[in-house]
Write a protein that holds these residues in place. Structure first.
Motif, PDB file in Angstrom:
ATOM      1  N   GLY A  55       1.510   1.744   2.551  1.00  0.00           N
ATOM      2  CA  GLY A  55       0.999   0.472   1.332  1.00  0.00           C
ATOM      3  C   GLY A  55       0.218  -0.468   2.153  1.00  0.00           C
ATOM      4  O   GLY A  55      -0.335  -1.503   1.384  1.00  0.00           O
ATOM      5  N   GLU A  56      -0.318  -0.173   3.115  1.00  0.00           N
ATOM      6  CA  GLU A  56      -1.030  -1.440   3.960  1.00  0.00           C
ATOM      7  C   GLU A  56      -2.408  -1.075   4.440  1.00  0.00           C
ATOM      8  O   GLU A  56      -2.690   0.145   4.257  1.00  0.00           O
ATOM      9  CB  GLU A  56      -0.139  -1.869   5.152  1.00  0.00           C
ATOM     10  CG  GLU A  56       0.756  -2.486   4.850  1.00  0.00           C
ATOM     11  CD  GLU A  56       1.596  -3.419   5.868  1.00  0.00           C
ATOM     12  OE1 GLU A  56       2.822  -3.759   5.819  1.00  0.00           O
ATOM     13  OE2 GLU A  56       0.877  -3.511   6.886  1.00  0.00           O
ATOM     14  N   GLY A  57      -3.377  -1.797   4.656  1.00  0.00           N
ATOM     15  CA  GLY A  57      -4.668  -1.571   5.168  1.00  0.00           C
ATOM     16  C   GLY A  57      -4.410  -0.972   6.685  1.00  0.00           C
ATOM     17  O   GLY A  57      -3.484  -0.888   7.224  1.00  0.00           O
ATOM     18  N   LEU A  58      -5.728  -1.082   7.466  1.00  0.00           N
ATOM     19  CA  LEU A  58      -5.720  -0.680   8.736  1.00  0.00           C
ATOM     20  C   LEU A  58      -5.738  -1.549   9.533  1.00  0.00           C
ATOM     21  O   LEU A  58      -6.332  -2.751   9.680  1.00  0.00           O
ATOM     22  CB  LEU A  58      -7.197   0.199   9.157  1.00  0.00           C
ATOM     23  CG  LEU A  58      -7.448   1.579   8.361  1.00  0.00           C
ATOM     24  CD1 LEU A  58      -8.986   1.970   8.456  1.00  0.00           C
ATOM     25  CD2 LEU A  58      -6.487   2.653   8.685  1.00  0.00           C
ATOM     26  N   TYR A 116      -6.635   2.756  15.328  1.00  0.00           N
ATOM     27  CA  TYR A 116      -6.235   1.987  14.180  1.00  0.00           C
ATOM     28  C   TYR A 116      -4.938   2.611  13.839  1.00  0.00           C
ATOM     29  O   TYR A 116      -4.652   3.970  13.666  1.00  0.00           O
ATOM     30  CB  TYR A 116      -7.181   1.907  12.988  1.00  0.00           C
ATOM     31  CG  TYR A 116      -8.240   1.032  13.356  1.00  0.00           C
ATOM     32  CD1 TYR A 116      -9.307   1.678  13.799  1.00  0.00           C
ATOM     33  CD2 TYR A 116      -8.203  -0.223  12.925  1.00  0.00           C
ATOM     34  CE1 TYR A 116     -10.463   0.777  14.159  1.00  0.00           C
ATOM     35  CE2 TYR A 116      -9.397  -1.056  12.998  1.00  0.00           C
ATOM     36  CZ  TYR A 116     -10.583  -0.420  13.697  1.00  0.00           C
ATOM     37  OH  TYR A 116     -11.793  -1.216  13.792  1.00  0.00           O
ATOM     38  N   LEU A 161      -6.230  -2.717  13.677  1.00  0.00           N
ATOM     39  CA  LEU A 161      -6.546  -2.346  15.335  1.00  0.00           C
ATOM     40  C   LEU A 161      -5.402  -2.275  16.080  1.00  0.00           C
ATOM     41  O   LEU A 161      -4.954  -3.283  16.320  1.00  0.00           O
ATOM     42  CB  LEU A 161      -7.555  -3.249  15.597  1.00  0.00           C
ATOM     43  CG  LEU A 161      -8.171  -2.926  17.075  1.00  0.00           C
ATOM     44  CD1 LEU A 161      -9.107  -1.638  16.962  1.00  0.00           C
ATOM     45  CD2 LEU A 161      -9.029  -4.001  17.653  1.00  0.00           C
ATOM     46  N   PHE A 177     -14.101   8.016  11.530  1.00  0.00           N
ATOM     47  CA  PHE A 177     -12.561   8.221  11.691  1.00  0.00           C
ATOM     48  C   PHE A 177     -12.230   9.740  11.620  1.00  0.00           C
ATOM     49  O   PHE A 177     -12.972  10.626  11.059  1.00  0.00           O
ATOM     50  CB  PHE A 177     -12.077   7.672  10.407  1.00  0.00           C
ATOM     51  CG  PHE A 177     -12.010   6.024  10.508  1.00  0.00           C
ATOM     52  CD1 PHE A 177     -12.714   5.510   9.719  1.00  0.00           C
ATOM     53  CD2 PHE A 177     -10.949   5.451  10.919  1.00  0.00           C
ATOM     54  CE1 PHE A 177     -12.807   3.865   9.436  1.00  0.00           C
ATOM     55  CE2 PHE A 177     -10.981   4.204  11.098  1.00  0.00           C
ATOM     56  CZ  PHE A 177     -11.638   3.353  10.231  1.00  0.00           C
ATOM     57  N   PHE A 209     -11.847   3.535  19.407  1.00  0.00           N
ATOM     58  CA  PHE A 209     -10.682   2.724  18.725  1.00  0.00           C
ATOM     59  C   PHE A 209      -9.458   3.773  18.059  1.00  0.00           C
ATOM     60  O   PHE A 209      -9.690   4.795  17.725  1.00  0.00           O
ATOM     61  CB  PHE A 209     -11.274   1.953  17.396  1.00  0.00           C
ATOM     62  CG  PHE A 209     -12.616   1.193  17.790  1.00  0.00           C
ATOM     63  CD1 PHE A 209     -13.773   1.581  17.877  1.00  0.00           C
ATOM     64  CD2 PHE A 209     -12.362  -0.172  18.297  1.00  0.00           C
ATOM     65  CE1 PHE A 209     -14.832   0.987  17.782  1.00  0.00           C
ATOM     66  CE2 PHE A 209     -13.442  -1.034  18.433  1.00  0.00           C
ATOM     67  CZ  PHE A 209     -14.640  -0.291  18.318  1.00  0.00           C
ATOM     68  N   PHE A 256      -5.072   6.551  13.232  1.00  0.00           N
ATOM     69  CA  PHE A 256      -6.502   7.015  13.152  1.00  0.00           C
ATOM     70  C   PHE A 256      -7.248   6.794  14.469  1.00  0.00           C
ATOM     71  O   PHE A 256      -7.391   5.453  14.834  1.00  0.00           O
ATOM     72  CB  PHE A 256      -7.355   6.373  11.957  1.00  0.00           C
ATOM     73  CG  PHE A 256      -6.609   6.742  10.551  1.00  0.00           C
ATOM     74  CD1 PHE A 256      -5.539   5.976  10.008  1.00  0.00           C
ATOM     75  CD2 PHE A 256      -7.199   7.674   9.860  1.00  0.00           C
ATOM     76  CE1 PHE A 256      -5.195   6.081   8.900  1.00  0.00           C
ATOM     77  CE2 PHE A 256      -6.804   7.956   8.494  1.00  0.00           C
ATOM     78  CZ  PHE A 256      -5.533   7.063   8.028  1.00  0.00           C
ATOM     79  N   LEU A 279     -17.877   2.776  11.354  1.00  0.00           N
ATOM     80  CA  LEU A 279     -16.899   3.701  12.090  1.00  0.00           C
ATOM     81  C   LEU A 279     -16.998   5.060  11.412  1.00  0.00           C
ATOM     82  O   LEU A 279     -16.842   5.344  10.451  1.00  0.00           O
ATOM     83  CB  LEU A 279     -15.479   3.102  12.120  1.00  0.00           C
ATOM     84  CG  LEU A 279     -15.216   1.702  12.771  1.00  0.00           C
ATOM     85  CD1 LEU A 279     -14.085   1.108  12.370  1.00  0.00           C
ATOM     86  CD2 LEU A 279     -15.332   2.192  14.472  1.00  0.00           C
ATOM     87  N   GLN A 333      -1.899   2.350  10.352  1.00  0.00           N
ATOM     88  CA  GLN A 333      -1.831   2.116   9.044  1.00  0.00           C
ATOM     89  C   GLN A 333      -0.314   2.149   8.347  1.00  0.00           C
ATOM     90  O   GLN A 333       0.049   3.406   8.593  1.00  0.00           O
ATOM     91  CB  GLN A 333      -2.677   2.915   8.079  1.00  0.00           C
ATOM     92  CG  GLN A 333      -2.579   2.587   6.385  1.00  0.00           C
ATOM     93  CD  GLN A 333      -3.512   3.347   5.893  1.00  0.00           C
ATOM     94  OE1 GLN A 333      -4.155   4.588   5.916  1.00  0.00           O
ATOM     95  NE2 GLN A 333      -4.385   2.559   5.056  1.00  0.00           N
ATOM     96  N   LYS A 353      -8.699  -0.612  21.554  1.00  0.00           N
ATOM     97  CA  LYS A 353     -10.063  -0.064  21.953  1.00  0.00           C
ATOM     98  C   LYS A 353     -10.485  -0.067  23.381  1.00  0.00           C
ATOM     99  O   LYS A 353      -9.836  -0.436  24.225  1.00  0.00           O
ATOM    100  CB  LYS A 353     -11.092  -1.125  21.191  1.00  0.00           C
ATOM    101  CG  LYS A 353     -11.255  -2.244  21.796  1.00  0.00           C
ATOM    102  CD  LYS A 353     -12.377  -3.071  21.117  1.00  0.00           C
ATOM    103  CE  LYS A 353     -12.565  -4.236  21.994  1.00  0.00           C
ATOM    104  NZ  LYS A 353     -13.781  -5.281  21.454  1.00  0.00           N
TER     105      LYS A 353
END
Lengths: 113, 117
Positions: free
Chosen positions: A41-44, A36, A46, A103, A34, A89, A101, A38, A49
């Motif tokens: 200031g945010e999450g991950l 990812y 996708l 990373f 995968f 990532f 996962l 980011q 893949k």
């Protein structure tokens, strides 16, 4: 256990330049791979893949091919934009740890206008 | 379809206190996992739950715990907070495929930013 080695950053490019971020992995069983992304200031999120050898994942102009012979999953984009600036990532999961996962350390990409 | 929802988004705690973070997975997802992200250690796996049972656990001390409810929602708790627990805590959910299938995709929430002072 599984491990991911990812190209260290930061990477700074001009808009419309070609991007490559290298990623190699070690994993047991039949890993899925995968990428990812980011944003600050945010999450991950996708990005793409691939689940088996020679699969090519693609999304938003980004591509990565699952190379089992070289245990690699390099991320590429032909023409980057300022909006692609983010941390990327590479990650792997496999076998009995299908929900875990592993990373890489992440690569910070900055694209200048 | 709503994504993974985490609350609270930001919080500040004092050393020695405890904290509880909440996560609502994507509808239909039964596996919930938690990750800690710090500048020094990167992204590290904490634990994973499925059908209210912990199936996998990372290498964290017992101060870190979690649980999952019958509706798949999950909480994680950190007791006796230390300065080093300051981090972004990410919750992720996934569909549990039939045994032997690969390619399980894990979707992440926006995270809970914890600062310990």
């Amino acid at each position: 256990g599984n491990s991911v080695t990812q190209m260290e950053g930061p990477v700074t490019l001009s808009e419309e330049a070609f991007l490559t971020i290298n990623c190699t992995y070690t994993a047991t069983g039949y890993p899925s791979l995968f990428w990812y992304v980011q944003y600050p200031g945010e999450g991950l999120q996708l990005l793409l893949k691939a689940t088996k050898a020679d699969d090519k994942g693609s999304n938003k102009g980004f591509e990565a091919t699952y190379r089992k012979e070289t245990t690699s999953f390099h991320l590429e984009k032909g023409s980057v934009q300022v909006s692609d600036s983010a941390v990327y990532f590479c990650a792997v999961n496999s076998g009995g740890s299908n929900y875990k996962l592993t990373f890489g350390k992440g690569t910070l990409l900055t694209v200048n206008p | 379809k709503a994504g993974v929802t985490q609350t609270p988004r930001y919080l500040i705690k004092t050393r020695g206190q405890q904290v509880t973070l909440s996560c609502s997975p994507i509808s239909g997802h039964r596996s919930v996992s938690w990750y800690q992200q710090t500048p020094g250690q990167g992204l590290q796996f904490l634990f994973e739950y499925f059908s209210e049972t912990q199936r996998n656990k990372g290498n964290f001390p017992g101060r870190f715990s979690g649980r999952q409810f019958s509706n798949s929602r999950s909480e994680m708790n950190v007791s006796t907070l230390e300065l080093g627990d300051s981090a972004l805590y990410l919750c992720a959910s996934s569909v549990s495929p039939p045994q032997g299938m690969s390619g399980n995709t894990i979707y992440f929430g926006e995270g809970s930013w914890l600062t310990v002072v």
